[in-house]
Design a protein around this motif. Structure first.
Motif, short mmCIF file in Angstrom:
data_model
loop_
_atom_site.label_atom_id
_atom_site.label_comp_id
_atom_site.label_asym_id
_atom_site.label_seq_id
_atom_site.Cartn_x
_atom_site.Cartn_y
_atom_site.Cartn_z
N GLU A 142 34.80 39.61 37.25
CA GLU A 142 35.71 39.33 38.39
C GLU A 142 36.98 38.64 37.95
O GLU A 142 38.06 38.92 38.48
N ASP A 143 36.87 37.73 36.97
CA ASP A 143 38.06 37.03 36.50
C ASP A 143 38.96 37.95 35.69
O ASP A 143 40.18 37.83 35.72
N GLY B 259 41.56 41.84 37.07
CA GLY B 259 42.92 41.95 37.61
C GLY B 259 44.01 42.22 36.58
O GLY B 259 45.11 42.65 36.93
N ARG C 260 33.86 45.93 45.96
CA ARG C 260 34.46 44.62 46.20
C ARG C 260 35.17 44.11 44.94
O ARG C 260 36.31 43.63 44.99
N LYS C 261 34.52 44.26 43.79
CA LYS C 261 35.16 43.80 42.54
C LYS C 261 36.33 44.71 42.19
O LYS C 261 37.37 44.25 41.71
N ASN D 158 38.32 46.07 44.11
CA ASN D 158 39.48 45.72 44.94
C ASN D 158 40.39 44.68 44.29
O ASN D 158 41.55 44.53 44.67
N LYS D 159 39.85 43.96 43.31
CA LYS D 159 40.66 42.96 42.60
C LYS D 159 41.45 43.57 41.44
O LYS D 159 42.22 42.88 40.77
N ALA D 160 41.21 44.85 41.16
CA ALA D 160 41.89 45.49 40.03
C ALA D 160 43.27 46.00 40.47
O ALA D 160 43.53 46.17 41.66
N LYS D 161 44.13 46.25 39.46
CA LYS D 161 45.46 46.80 39.76
C LYS D 161 45.29 48.19 40.38
O LYS D 161 44.30 48.88 40.13
#
Ligand code: NCD
Length: 361
Positions: free
Chosen positions: A216-217, A220, A253-254, A256-259
């Motif tokens: 998760e960290d 992105g 969900r995870k 969605n945090k990606a570019k």
């Protein structure tokens, strides 16, 4: 020094990066017009010897050869070949390579493809040797990057999952570190971390890498996320596997945090590490990637068969007949007749079959 008479593909780093790029560009051309290549291997025979399970690698090699107009022989279950009668690797591969023009081999022991190439009578392609390398998967991954990102340079690449036992990520690091501006992020638990010898190769090439235990960290910052399966078959016990198997799961969900232009690759098969709600996201590239594998293997077969007799060094270090490799899964332990060759690295010796290091004596 021991040379082969043939243009083998055991480790991508035996070839130049120009050679890889030629294969990738040719594969891209094949993607655009496969019919143009329908007869280029007319009359040629490819053998596929799979001592370990496979769906994509085996079938994409076979369909690649069939689409080039060639034919195929081989086995995908050693239990139905003379291997079951106790035949050694040398005899099986020596004979089959005298029947075929090119041979593709997958084996559970590290160094097996190189061992076969010592005595084979045609070019050998390594389709995976234990936890060690998987060069044709890396060519597939390069073609995917080339087609989907438009470049093989200036990319931040996250490798997630079983980096210790996954041969695909080892081959990828060794090869992609040759390109400008590649940064790797290793996302794994301590137990499943990238082997030191791969990190040493990256450091020697000044290729940046960092380690982050949290998907998760890390997600992105990535241009490409490469998910991998925890390699159940390489664990000593079921308990150890069960304790780690769900360490990393990519879900919507995870993601969605990606570019918005971060592509997701996976060599497949997936087990639980990518949930199916990711499949329809336009960034999910793993099914397309598997199809690219067929085109890249068409380009590879053509390239090798155009020039099959380029002599190449196989063993470049020295023999140490009384030294045993420290890796119990190295092919030298199963096939006792193999000459033991090591490269000297300070006070260490590095096995030339599997790259395992041990203290010299
Ligand atoms: C990979 C392999 O065999 O190493 N699969 C493949 O070739 N596409 C990855 C894996 O088995 O996890």
């Amino acid at each position: 020094m021991v040379n082969s008479r043939f243009t083998n593909l055991i480790d991508l780093n035996d070839m130049s990066s120009e050679w890889w790029l030629n294969v990738v560009k040719r594969a891209s051309d094949i993607c655009d017009d496969p019919a143009k290549y329908a007869k280029v291997c007319d009359g040629k025979i490819m053998a596929t010897l799979f001592y370990e399970p496979s769906t994509r690698t085996q079938m994409s090699f076979q369909t690649a050869m069939l689409r080039l107009g060639g034919t195929i022989i081989g086995f995908d279950n050693p239990a139905t070949s003379s291997v079951a009668k106790g035949e050694n690797l040398k005899d099986t591969t020596k004979i089959v390579s005298s029947y075929a023009d090119i041979m593709v081999m997958r084996h559970p022991s590290e160094g097996a493809a190189k061992a076969a190439a010592l005595t084979a009578d045609c070019p050998i392609i390594n389709a995976g040797d234990g936890s060690h390398l998987h060069p044709t998967q890396t060519l597939t991954d390069m073609l995917t990057l080339y087609r989907e990102k438009g470049r093989l340079e200036n990319l931040t690449i996250g490798l997630c999952g079983d980096l210790k036992n996954g041969r695909t990520v080892h081959s990828m690091c060794k090869a992609l570190s040759s390109f400008k501006g590649i940064k790797f992020v290793f996302i794994s638990t301590k137990e499943l971390g990238m082997p030191q010898y791969i990190k040493d190769i990256l450091m020697a090439k000044n290729c940046q890498f960092s380690e982050d235990p949290s998907l998760e960290d890390a997600i992105g910052n990535l241009d490409m996320l490469y998910m991998t399966r925890v390699q159940k078959e390489r664990f000593a016990s079921e308990e150890e596997y069960l304790a780690l198997k769900d360490a990393y799961i990519l879900d919507k969900r995870k993601l969605n945090k990606a570019k918005s232009d971060c592509i997701v690759l996976h060599p497949l098969p997936r087990v639980d590490e990518i949930t199916m709600d990711v499949d329809d996201d336009p960034r999910a590239m793993f099914f397309k990637q598997a199809k690219y594998g067929m085109y890249v293997r068409m380009a590879l077969i053509m390239t090798i068969l155009e020039n099959p007799n380029e002599s190449r060094p196989l063993l470049t270090g020295s023999t140490y007949p009384s030294v045993a490799c420290g890796n119990p899964n190295c092919i030298t332990h199963k096939e006792g007749y193999l000459p033991k060759y090591f490269r000297g690295l300070g006070d260490m010796l590095e096995c030339e079959y599997c790259d395992e290091r041990r203290l010299g004596n």
